[in-house]
Design an enzyme around this catalytic site. Sequence first.
Site, PDB file in Angstrom:
ATOM      1  CB  SER A 262      -0.901   0.001   1.223  1.00  0.00           C
ATOM      2  OG  SER A 262      -0.147   0.367   2.353  1.00  0.00           O
ATOM      3  CE  LYS A 263      -2.550   5.682  -3.003  1.00  0.00           C
ATOM      4  NZ  LYS A 263      -3.674   6.583  -3.065  1.00  0.00           N
ATOM      5  NE  ARG A 264      -2.279   3.109   5.075  1.00  0.00           N
ATOM      6  CZ  ARG A 264      -3.265   3.745   4.457  1.00  0.00           C
ATOM      7  NH1 ARG A 264      -3.296   5.060   4.445  1.00  0.00           N
ATOM      8  NH2 ARG A 264      -4.215   3.100   3.819  1.00  0.00           N
TER       9      ARG A 264
END
Length: 502
Positions: A262-264
Amino acid sequence: MSLHSVRVRFAPSPTGPLHLGGIRTALYNYLFAKKHGGTFVLRIEDTDRKRFVENSESYILEALKWCQIEPDEGVGYGGSYSPYFQSKRGDIYHMYINKLLKRGYAYYAFDTNQDIDKKRKEYNHRGLTFSYNSRIRMKLNNSLTMTKEQLHDKLRSCSYVIRFKIEPGEKLKMHDIIRGNIIVNTDHLDDKILLKSDGGATYHLANTIDDYLMKITHVIRGEEWLPSMSLHVLLYRALGWTPPNFAHLPLILKNNGKGKISKRNTNSLNSPIYPIQWEIPKTKIILPGYRELGYFPEAFVNMLALLGWNPGGEREIFSLQELINLFSLEKITKSGVYFDIKKANWFNKKYLNEKKKEIFAFLSKKIKTHSISCKTDYLWKVIHLTMNRIHFIHEIWEHSFYFFISPSSYEANFFNKICHENTILQLKNAKILLYNMNQFTSVNLRFLFQTIKNKHQIMQLFRLAVVGILKGIDIFIIFEILGKEESIRRIEKLINQIKEKI
Ligand code: GLU
């Protein structure tokens, strides 16, 4: 349904760059549309202004362009179902929310966040979970639990949200093209908010209405939206519409087995997760994408296409057109797929083999910056000898520089070890052997040195002399390419450096 009128959409929220999962969703939508001669729509789902991140939209457009999977319609492309930004479609959502209210499918709820928090704590305390649903809603502060007059007053004086009214007791049958039949008991669903207290539509409301109004035939999106499918299907029904076909794509997992990409988790995954570079707005830190790291868009797209889908068989290299021809939603895998950067590099290397001219251009430029000129033939020879060692065009230099420049320093560890008279003697003897050779070819060189004493050590000394480090292709081939004179010159240079040191 006739597949002629296929209309699919990629509907990202502008909350930052696209990661691998996002761009793969776009790709599968694109492939499906093109396969069926349909339309690929780009809609920007910007209902949540709090999560808005500047430059996301231009990023999305540029990333799709780089991958060569551009939309036919939508943001940046126009079309007859505009506007394609959800933030500009507020009036439309209001019209439909009124319909839902009138038909009794939605209701006003006045509970504040504090009220809900309090309830949640109470329930937790009793070992229960609070959920705004059919079992609890009649005990809460909403239009279902008050008279018309009370509602009238409340609407004027209090802020409210509008919730969807789920009827319990139904076993809702649905179908997902990838996952098959799904049955959800509506007892387990909660009354999701459709309109927020600021008057804005939530994702669920806007997404459903837009898919219908934009005549979307197939909703192809990430697995994280599978739990929302029942709500969406019920919304379609409440509005009197037939739902589109759904296909929920498997998650892309990190190959260390630690969850989804994910972007995180940009930093914890030691490989890029963005198609093109992203500049973090606040810090201005630039995170490189596949484009900046030297991946070819065709290789990237090929790799991505096979991350969760497979046409069957052993073959792995497909052009975009071949992917279009072969693509089918039915062949998408159900379970999560592991992403491995090594595989991405493998794909790039496969495509690199077809990029010899580009490698040539890169290397020509590079030697020019070092003010070296050399013959075209020579350059080609070097490329053919070294290109099987590289995955990216820019790597050609670090694998071939020694064909153009004589080392100015030597790998320190090894150099220090060999700094003594004996090495000088060995190198001098070897030099005489080289000097006396008639045909300075790799075959002859190999033959000559095959029986020599301390062969291994001499080979390493040669390598140090001509490359400077203990790397590079076959030393005899390097000698042949450099030629007798240059090879001997480099050996003499090493002798002098050793002399200086001792
Ligand atoms: N806006 C949603 C997202 O960014 C799209 C979900 C959907 O395709 O329905 O993931």
